[in-house]
Design a protein around this motif. Structure first.
Motif, mmCIF file in Angstrom:
data_model
loop_
_atom_site.group_PDB
_atom_site.id
_atom_site.type_symbol
_atom_site.label_atom_id
_atom_site.label_comp_id
_atom_site.label_asym_id
_atom_site.label_seq_id
_atom_site.Cartn_x
_atom_site.Cartn_y
_atom_site.Cartn_z
ATOM 1 N N UNK A 116 0.820 -1.137 -0.014
ATOM 2 C CA UNK A 116 0.073 0.011 -0.065
ATOM 3 C C UNK A 116 0.731 1.392 0.038
ATOM 4 N N UNK A 117 0.494 2.379 -0.544
ATOM 5 C CA UNK A 117 1.250 3.534 -0.790
ATOM 6 C C UNK A 117 1.373 4.402 0.682
ATOM 7 N N UNK A 118 2.704 4.709 0.757
ATOM 8 C CA UNK A 118 2.874 5.168 2.192
ATOM 9 C C UNK A 118 3.550 4.417 3.442
ATOM 10 N N UNK A 119 3.676 3.110 2.879
ATOM 11 C CA UNK A 119 3.895 2.033 4.085
ATOM 12 C C UNK A 119 5.341 2.447 4.860
ATOM 13 N N UNK A 120 6.205 2.718 4.240
ATOM 14 C CA UNK A 120 7.525 3.279 4.813
ATOM 15 C C UNK A 120 7.114 4.435 6.020
ATOM 16 N N UNK A 121 6.573 5.564 5.432
ATOM 17 C CA UNK A 121 6.467 6.538 6.456
ATOM 18 C C UNK A 121 5.597 6.055 7.492
ATOM 19 N N UNK A 122 4.421 5.347 7.139
ATOM 20 C CA UNK A 122 3.706 4.801 8.321
ATOM 21 C C UNK A 122 4.456 4.009 9.330
ATOM 22 N N UNK A 123 5.265 2.986 8.927
ATOM 23 C CA UNK A 123 5.856 2.181 9.904
ATOM 24 C C UNK A 123 6.744 2.911 10.585
ATOM 25 N N UNK A 124 7.564 3.996 10.039
ATOM 26 C CA UNK A 124 8.459 5.027 10.847
ATOM 27 C C UNK A 124 7.636 5.674 11.779
#
Length: 263
Positions: A116-124
């Motif tokens: 899904x889009x934005x996964x890396x930012x969400x995880x951070x």
């Protein structure tokens, strides 16, 4: 003789299901609490829930997530609690970040879909709030559960490109399609060298039980629950999450013992 491998089984209480999927799916807070208690009593080591508004829509609002977590913990569920932070609850990546940053009661873990889009930012953002992350990567087939959208390609590549700065709080959760669920355990051995993080395997519907058997043979974490599958290994409809967890632990025990004897 070797000791059978110990496999932790987490339970997906409701997933993207709706009331149309039957009475075994807990949607309201009281039903979620009851189902969580039953699943843990049956042996579940973790609980994953998709919080919902009173009208049944998935939500990441602090006014929905906080009271639900407090109710489950207040009822005596002491195992780690996970919340799904996916597109089903909030389609907009910026909206998901805003919701997560506004939580007043925190889960132990959160599920982040790297398709899904934005996964890396969400995880951070989750890690910054001391919430552990299950990074979900689908392999084979569509990798989309009930109510999910078409996943973007390259989810595994995106995860591998994401710097894993805190391996102790990140777990790679691989969703396997049925054709991979019956593959040789060498598949899992190949996944283990990727990043130095724990590994959890799960499947949905027809892949759920084959993947659980594969996880048991390989010593990876496993997941079951009506959020993933509505039937028992023998094809009967499951009456509850507790029944699924009990069946899963029987499968895990059988597969682990067979693996130990074969060494």
């Amino acid at each position: 003789m070797s000791t059978p491998v110990s496999v932790s089984v987490s339970v997906s209480l409701n997933g993207g299901r709706t009331a149309a999927d039957g009475g075994a799916v807990p949607l309201s807070p009281p039903d979620v609490v009851e189902s969580a208690l039953g699943a843990v009593a049956a042996g579940a080591g973790e609980v994953l829930v998709h919080p919902r508004t009173p009208c049944g829509r998935e939500s990441l609002s602090p006014r929905v997530v906080g009271p639900l977590l407090e109710a489950v913990r207040g009822a005596g569920v002491s195992v780690p609690l996970s919340v799904s932070a996916g597109i089903g609850a909030e389609p907009d990546p910026a909206g998901r970040l805003e919701r997560v940053r506004s939580w007043t009661v925190l889960p132990d873990r959160a599920v982040v879909h790297f398709a899904e889009p934005g996964a890396e930012e969400l995880a951070e953002a989750l890690l910054a709030r001391s919430v552990a992350v299950d990074a979900v990567v689908p392999l084979g087939g569509e990798g989309a559960g009930p109510g999910a959208v078409e996943p973007e390609p390259g989810a595994l590549a995106r995860f591998l490109a994401w710097p894993v700065r805190d391996p102790a709080r990140i777990r790679l959760a691989v969703e396997l399609a049925v054709e991979l669920a019956v593959a040789d355990p060498a598949l899992v051995a190949g996944l283990r060298w990727l990043p130095p993080v724990p590994l959890l395997l799960f499947g949905r519907e027809s892949a759920a039980w084959p993947v659980l058997r594969l996880a048991a043979r390989c010593g990876a974490g496993a997941r079951i629950g009506v959020g993933d599958v509505l039937h028992l290994p023998d094809g009967r409809a499951a009456r509850s999450n507790a029944e699924l967890v009990s069946a899963a632990l029987e499968v895990v025990g059988t597969q682990s013992a067979v693996t130990a004897w074969s060494r």
